[in-house]
Design a protein around this motif. Structure first.
Motif, PDB file in Angstrom:
ATOM      1  N   SER A 174       0.830  -1.202   0.000  1.00  0.00           N
ATOM      2  CA  SER A 174       0.000   0.000   0.000  1.00  0.00           C
ATOM      3  C   SER A 174       0.869   1.258   0.000  1.00  0.00           C
ATOM      4  O   SER A 174       1.914   1.310   0.640  1.00  0.00           O
ATOM      5  CB  SER A 174      -0.903   0.024   1.240  1.00  0.00           C
ATOM      6  OG  SER A 174      -1.810  -1.043   1.214  1.00  0.00           O
ATOM      7  N   LEU A 175       0.404   2.258  -0.711  1.00  0.00           N
ATOM      8  CA  LEU A 175       1.060   3.562  -0.679  1.00  0.00           C
ATOM      9  C   LEU A 175       0.696   4.265   0.627  1.00  0.00           C
ATOM     10  O   LEU A 175      -0.337   3.972   1.235  1.00  0.00           O
ATOM     11  CB  LEU A 175       0.601   4.411  -1.863  1.00  0.00           C
ATOM     12  CG  LEU A 175       1.016   3.910  -3.240  1.00  0.00           C
ATOM     13  CD1 LEU A 175       0.358   4.750  -4.326  1.00  0.00           C
ATOM     14  CD2 LEU A 175       2.521   3.928  -3.387  1.00  0.00           C
ATOM     15  N   PRO A 176       1.512   5.206   1.068  1.00  0.00           N
ATOM     16  CA  PRO A 176       1.169   5.943   2.287  1.00  0.00           C
ATOM     17  C   PRO A 176      -0.103   6.765   2.087  1.00  0.00           C
ATOM     18  O   PRO A 176      -0.417   7.199   0.983  1.00  0.00           O
ATOM     19  CB  PRO A 176       2.359   6.881   2.500  1.00  0.00           C
ATOM     20  CG  PRO A 176       3.396   6.494   1.530  1.00  0.00           C
ATOM     21  CD  PRO A 176       2.781   5.628   0.487  1.00  0.00           C
ATOM     22  N   ASP A 177      -0.825   6.972   3.186  1.00  0.00           N
ATOM     23  CA  ASP A 177      -1.942   7.906   3.156  1.00  0.00           C
ATOM     24  C   ASP A 177      -1.375   9.299   2.905  1.00  0.00           C
ATOM     25  O   ASP A 177      -0.206   9.568   3.211  1.00  0.00           O
ATOM     26  CB  ASP A 177      -2.674   7.898   4.497  1.00  0.00           C
ATOM     27  CG  ASP A 177      -3.454   6.621   4.734  1.00  0.00           C
ATOM     28  OD1 ASP A 177      -3.317   5.674   3.949  1.00  0.00           O
ATOM     29  OD2 ASP A 177      -4.196   6.578   5.722  1.00  0.00           O
ATOM     30  N   ARG A 178      -2.231  10.182   2.369  1.00  0.00           N
ATOM     31  CA  ARG A 178      -1.791  11.552   2.065  1.00  0.00           C
ATOM     32  C   ARG A 178      -2.732  12.551   2.710  1.00  0.00           C
ATOM     33  O   ARG A 178      -3.941  12.425   2.597  1.00  0.00           O
ATOM     34  CB  ARG A 178      -1.805  11.794   0.558  1.00  0.00           C
ATOM     35  CG  ARG A 178      -0.839  10.984  -0.230  1.00  0.00           C
ATOM     36  CD  ARG A 178      -1.091  11.086  -1.734  1.00  0.00           C
ATOM     37  NE  ARG A 178      -1.346  12.430  -2.192  1.00  0.00           N
ATOM     38  CZ  ARG A 178      -0.641  13.053  -3.133  1.00  0.00           C
ATOM     39  NH1 ARG A 178       0.352  12.424  -3.719  1.00  0.00           N
ATOM     40  NH2 ARG A 178      -0.948  14.265  -3.499  1.00  0.00           N
ATOM     41  N   ILE A 179      -2.135  13.519   3.361  1.00  0.00           N
ATOM     42  CA  ILE A 179      -2.867  14.705   3.806  1.00  0.00           C
ATOM     43  C   ILE A 179      -2.284  15.860   3.004  1.00  0.00           C
ATOM     44  O   ILE A 179      -1.077  16.087   3.038  1.00  0.00           O
ATOM     45  CB  ILE A 179      -2.695  14.947   5.316  1.00  0.00           C
ATOM     46  CG1 ILE A 179      -3.391  13.851   6.113  1.00  0.00           C
ATOM     47  CG2 ILE A 179      -3.224  16.333   5.686  1.00  0.00           C
ATOM     48  CD1 ILE A 179      -3.151  13.914   7.601  1.00  0.00           C
ATOM     49  N   THR A 180      -3.143  16.537   2.268  1.00  0.00           N
ATOM     50  CA  THR A 180      -2.699  17.661   1.456  1.00  0.00           C
ATOM     51  C   THR A 180      -3.373  18.929   1.970  1.00  0.00           C
ATOM     52  O   THR A 180      -4.586  18.952   2.192  1.00  0.00           O
ATOM     53  CB  THR A 180      -3.046  17.455  -0.032  1.00  0.00           C
ATOM     54  OG1 THR A 180      -2.537  16.182  -0.457  1.00  0.00           O
ATOM     55  CG2 THR A 180      -2.435  18.544  -0.890  1.00  0.00           C
ATOM     56  N   VAL A 181      -2.577  19.968   2.162  1.00  0.00           N
ATOM     57  CA  VAL A 181      -3.085  21.284   2.557  1.00  0.00           C
ATOM     58  C   VAL A 181      -2.912  22.193   1.344  1.00  0.00           C
ATOM     59  O   VAL A 181      -1.828  22.254   0.758  1.00  0.00           O
ATOM     60  CB  VAL A 181      -2.321  21.836   3.780  1.00  0.00           C
ATOM     61  CG1 VAL A 181      -2.893  23.186   4.192  1.00  0.00           C
ATOM     62  CG2 VAL A 181      -2.367  20.852   4.944  1.00  0.00           C
ATOM     63  N   PHE A 182      -3.990  22.876   0.968  1.00  0.00           N
ATOM     64  CA  PHE A 182      -3.992  23.691  -0.239  1.00  0.00           C
ATOM     65  C   PHE A 182      -3.741  25.155   0.111  1.00  0.00           C
ATOM     66  O   PHE A 182      -4.521  25.788   0.831  1.00  0.00           O
ATOM     67  CB  PHE A 182      -5.305  23.510  -0.998  1.00  0.00           C
ATOM     68  CG  PHE A 182      -5.529  22.071  -1.382  1.00  0.00           C
ATOM     69  CD1 PHE A 182      -4.751  21.469  -2.357  1.00  0.00           C
ATOM     70  CD2 PHE A 182      -6.487  21.307  -0.741  1.00  0.00           C
ATOM     71  CE1 PHE A 182      -4.933  20.142  -2.699  1.00  0.00           C
ATOM     72  CE2 PHE A 182      -6.687  19.977  -1.080  1.00  0.00           C
ATOM     73  CZ  PHE A 182      -5.907  19.392  -2.061  1.00  0.00           C
ATOM     74  N   ARG A 183      -2.655  25.674  -0.418  1.00  0.00           N
ATOM     75  CA  ARG A 183      -2.183  27.011  -0.051  1.00  0.00           C
ATOM     76  C   ARG A 183      -3.085  28.141  -0.546  1.00  0.00           C
ATOM     77  O   ARG A 183      -3.523  28.988   0.234  1.00  0.00           O
ATOM     78  CB  ARG A 183      -0.752  27.211  -0.574  1.00  0.00           C
ATOM     79  CG  ARG A 183      -0.132  28.522  -0.118  1.00  0.00           C
ATOM     80  CD  ARG A 183       1.344  28.576  -0.407  1.00  0.00           C
ATOM     81  NE  ARG A 183       1.643  28.759  -1.796  1.00  0.00           N
ATOM     82  CZ  ARG A 183       1.958  29.933  -2.347  1.00  0.00           C
ATOM     83  NH1 ARG A 183       2.020  31.018  -1.610  1.00  0.00           N
ATOM     84  NH2 ARG A 183       2.228  30.014  -3.624  1.00  0.00           N
ATOM     85  N   HIS A 184      -3.349  28.216  -1.844  1.00  0.00           N
ATOM     86  CA  HIS A 184      -4.118  29.358  -2.368  1.00  0.00           C
ATOM     87  C   HIS A 184      -5.532  29.459  -1.795  1.00  0.00           C
ATOM     88  O   HIS A 184      -5.953  30.564  -1.417  1.00  0.00           O
ATOM     89  CB  HIS A 184      -4.141  29.345  -3.895  1.00  0.00           C
ATOM     90  CG  HIS A 184      -2.804  29.678  -4.489  1.00  0.00           C
ATOM     91  ND1 HIS A 184      -2.445  29.300  -5.756  1.00  0.00           N
ATOM     92  CD2 HIS A 184      -1.727  30.333  -4.000  1.00  0.00           C
ATOM     93  CE1 HIS A 184      -1.206  29.726  -6.027  1.00  0.00           C
ATOM     94  NE2 HIS A 184      -0.760  30.343  -4.961  1.00  0.00           N
TER      95      HIS A 184
END
Length: 114
Positions: free
Chosen positions: A63-73
């Motif tokens: 499995s790939l790692p889970d991702r948390i993405t924070v969107f800058r704009h």
């Protein structure tokens, strides 16, 4: 706010996570992207993965790692000061980490994190 300053705010927000909680996070990476997905351009953060509450024996194998993405704009667009950005990033990080632990949006709203 520059990308570097925004990334610093994300790092600072992660440092606020209590150590006993941070130790329980498993196979998750936190990223910063400038723009949210086109289908939800006002989105501030996104958790993608399998929450810890739903993992079983099959999950770990390849499995790939889970991702948390924070969107800058989008975050910058809803904030009018550096202090607001820092606060909003911290709330976004808590919100997305809660999803990693299996807490859904409805429960987060009940807890005051919507």
């Amino acid at each position: 706010m520059s990308r570097e300053d925004f990334e610093d705010a994300v790092r600072d927000a992660l440092d606020l996570i209590p150590p006993e909680l941070a130790e329980r996070m498993d196979d998750v990476v936190v990223l910063v992207e400038d723009e949210a997905p086109q289908d939800d351009p006002e989105l501030l953060g996104l958790y993608e993965g399998v929450p810890l509450t739903e993992r079983d024996g099959w999950w770990a194998a390849g499995s790939l790692p889970d991702r948390i993405t924070v969107f800058r704009h989008p975050t910058l667009a809803v904030c009018s000061s550096v202090e607001e950005v820092v606060d909003e990033v911290a709330v976004t990080i808590v919100h997305e980490i809660a999803h990693h632990f299996g807490i859904d949006d409805e429960r987060l709203a009940e807890l005051g994190w919507d």
